[in-house]
Every structure is written in C-alpha cells, then in structure tokens.
Design an enzyme around this catalytic site. Structure first.
Site, PDB file in Angstrom:
ATOM      1  N   LYS A  52      31.993  23.509  44.372  1.00  0.00           N
ATOM      2  CA  LYS A  52      32.666  23.231  43.099  1.00  0.00           C
ATOM      3  C   LYS A  52      31.759  23.562  41.919  1.00  0.00           C
ATOM      4  O   LYS A  52      32.180  24.201  40.949  1.00  0.00           O
ATOM      5  CB  LYS A  52      33.115  21.763  43.048  1.00  0.00           C
ATOM      6  CG  LYS A  52      34.258  21.459  43.993  1.00  0.00           C
ATOM      7  CD  LYS A  52      34.603  19.978  43.990  1.00  0.00           C
ATOM      8  CE  LYS A  52      35.744  19.679  44.943  1.00  0.00           C
ATOM      9  NZ  LYS A  52      36.145  18.270  44.910  1.00  0.00           N
ATOM     10  N   CYS A  68      30.796  17.162  42.349  1.00  0.00           N
ATOM     11  CA  CYS A  68      30.809  15.993  43.239  1.00  0.00           C
ATOM     12  C   CYS A  68      32.033  16.054  44.143  1.00  0.00           C
ATOM     13  O   CYS A  68      33.052  16.649  43.790  1.00  0.00           O
ATOM     14  CB  CYS A  68      30.875  14.697  42.437  1.00  0.00           C
ATOM     15  SG  CYS A  68      29.461  14.364  41.389  1.00  0.00           S
ATOM     16  N   ASP A  69      31.911  15.397  45.291  1.00  0.00           N
ATOM     17  CA  ASP A  69      33.060  15.231  46.165  1.00  0.00           C
ATOM     18  C   ASP A  69      32.836  13.984  47.007  1.00  0.00           C
ATOM     19  O   ASP A  69      31.705  13.697  47.401  1.00  0.00           O
ATOM     20  CB  ASP A  69      33.259  16.444  47.073  1.00  0.00           C
ATOM     21  CG  ASP A  69      34.639  16.422  47.700  1.00  0.00           C
ATOM     22  OD1 ASP A  69      35.592  16.850  47.017  1.00  0.00           O
ATOM     23  OD2 ASP A  69      34.778  15.950  48.841  1.00  0.00           O
ATOM     24  N   SER A  70      33.911  13.259  47.266  1.00  0.00           N
ATOM     25  CA  SER A  70      33.810  12.015  48.036  1.00  0.00           C
ATOM     26  C   SER A  70      34.805  11.996  49.188  1.00  0.00           C
ATOM     27  O   SER A  70      35.923  12.499  49.061  1.00  0.00           O
ATOM     28  CB  SER A  70      34.092  10.794  47.146  1.00  0.00           C
ATOM     29  OG  SER A  70      33.159  10.691  46.105  1.00  0.00           O
ATOM     30  N   GLY A 105      29.017  13.521  47.760  1.00  0.00           N
ATOM     31  CA  GLY A 105      28.088  14.629  47.605  1.00  0.00           C
ATOM     32  C   GLY A 105      27.893  14.924  46.132  1.00  0.00           C
ATOM     33  O   GLY A 105      28.844  14.879  45.351  1.00  0.00           O
TER      34      GLY A 105
END
Length: 194
Positions: A52, A68-70, A105
């Site tokens: 991203k 970010c990623d969750s 992340g």
C-alpha cells in the site's frame, strides 16, 4: 518540513495521527489486497502495508509514507473486514468467549533518504461471551463491517471486549509506540511534524 502521507482510508488511523500532532496528507492506495495470499498473519499484514505504501510512493518524490494493514487471527483463522452482516455475525459467534491476536503491519517509507522500516504490532484481544441478540444488534449498527476482525475497540465494540494485552492503539489500526520506534530508526521525531 517533511511531508507525512497516510496511505490509508481509515478514519481511526487518521484520528490517531492527529491526536499525536501529525496532520498527514491522506492518499488511499486502492491496492488490490487479493494479490497477496499469505497464510502467516504477521507476513500478510507486513506485505499488505508495504504494498500500500509503495503504491502511493509512485506518485511522490519526497516525504514519509505510512502504509498499514490489520487482520485478526482466532483459532488459526485470519479475519479481515467481513464482506456482509451474515459473515460478521458468524465470526462473532466463533470469537465470543475466545482470544484472538490482532496483527497490524506498519510500513514507513522515507523517500527523502530511500529507506524503509516495516514492523508488525501484535495485541491479544479477549472477547466477551456475549449472547446472539447482542451480536446481531452490534452487527446491525454497521460498525463491524468497517473493521478487521469485525469490531472497533474505539466504538461500540469496545464494550464487547473483556481485556487486551499489548498495545491499545495497535487494535485501532496504528501502534503509536511502534510508529515512534520506526520514526527513530529513520532519524525522525514526532516533533518534526508538529
């Protein structure tokens, strides 16, 4: 002053950054998450966060870009955002009375110095053993449909959590302690963006 770009559409992440004095430029990556097929949640969120941020970086020559990623992992299953209410209800039936790990992340790209730092925050989430009526009512609010793991700690979902072990803001989508460490590794301080 170095520009700070948030490569995320998440209002919760934006709010966390503003809370600490960073008023980022927001640029949603629209990265196709289906391109990453990893079974390890730690590797999955780090890869998605980096992709991203890298996608947004293509439009810039300088600045810091945060991607970010969750995801939530419960009993070996990885949950991102639910596709619909039915999926959210079924997930909550599995999650209630259970413990999950929320993985976020973080990828911070420094275009000024051609550097990057990628880290994952992990927080244990203990879900309350709520009844079906509560689950259905919560899902009907629409809140769980916008969140990894089908709950928002900072919203109504916070009432359905017994406790967390680890970083509180990580569950919201951005670990502030981890961001501080990452900025430091790239020789920045949060005060550089005030």
């Amino acid at each position: 002053m170095t520009k700070f770009i948030l490569a995320s559409a998440s209002p919760a992440r934006l709010k966390l950054l503003k809370m600490i004095g960073i008023n980022p430029q927001v640029e949603v990556s629209n990265y196709d998450e289906s391109l990453v097929d990893l079974l390890n949640p730690h590797n999955l969120v780090n890869s998605l966060a980096e992709n991203k941020a890298s996608t947004v970086a293509q439009n810039h020559r300088d600045g810091l870009i945060l991607g970010c990623d969750s995801v939530l992992a419960v009993n070996g299953e990885i949950y991102g955002k639910p596709e619909n209410e039915k999926e959210a209800i079924n997930r909550w039936r599995k999650m209630r009375g259970n413990v999950g790990k929320l993985y976020t992340g973080h990828a911070l790209l420094d275009l000024n110095h051609n550097q990057k730092v990628v880290k994952c925050g992990i927080t244990e989430v203990y879900f309350a053993d709520v009844d079906d009526d509560t689950i259905v009512a919560y899902v009907a609010t629409g809140e769980p449909l916008k969140c990894a793991g089908s709950f928002a700690l900072e919203g109504r979902g916070g009432f359905l959590i017994d406790k967390i072990i680890g970083c509180h803001s990580n569950v919201i989508g951005l670990s502030l302690p981890l961001l501080r460490q990452m900025l430091s590794e790239l020789n920045y301080r949060v005060t550089d963006f005030w």
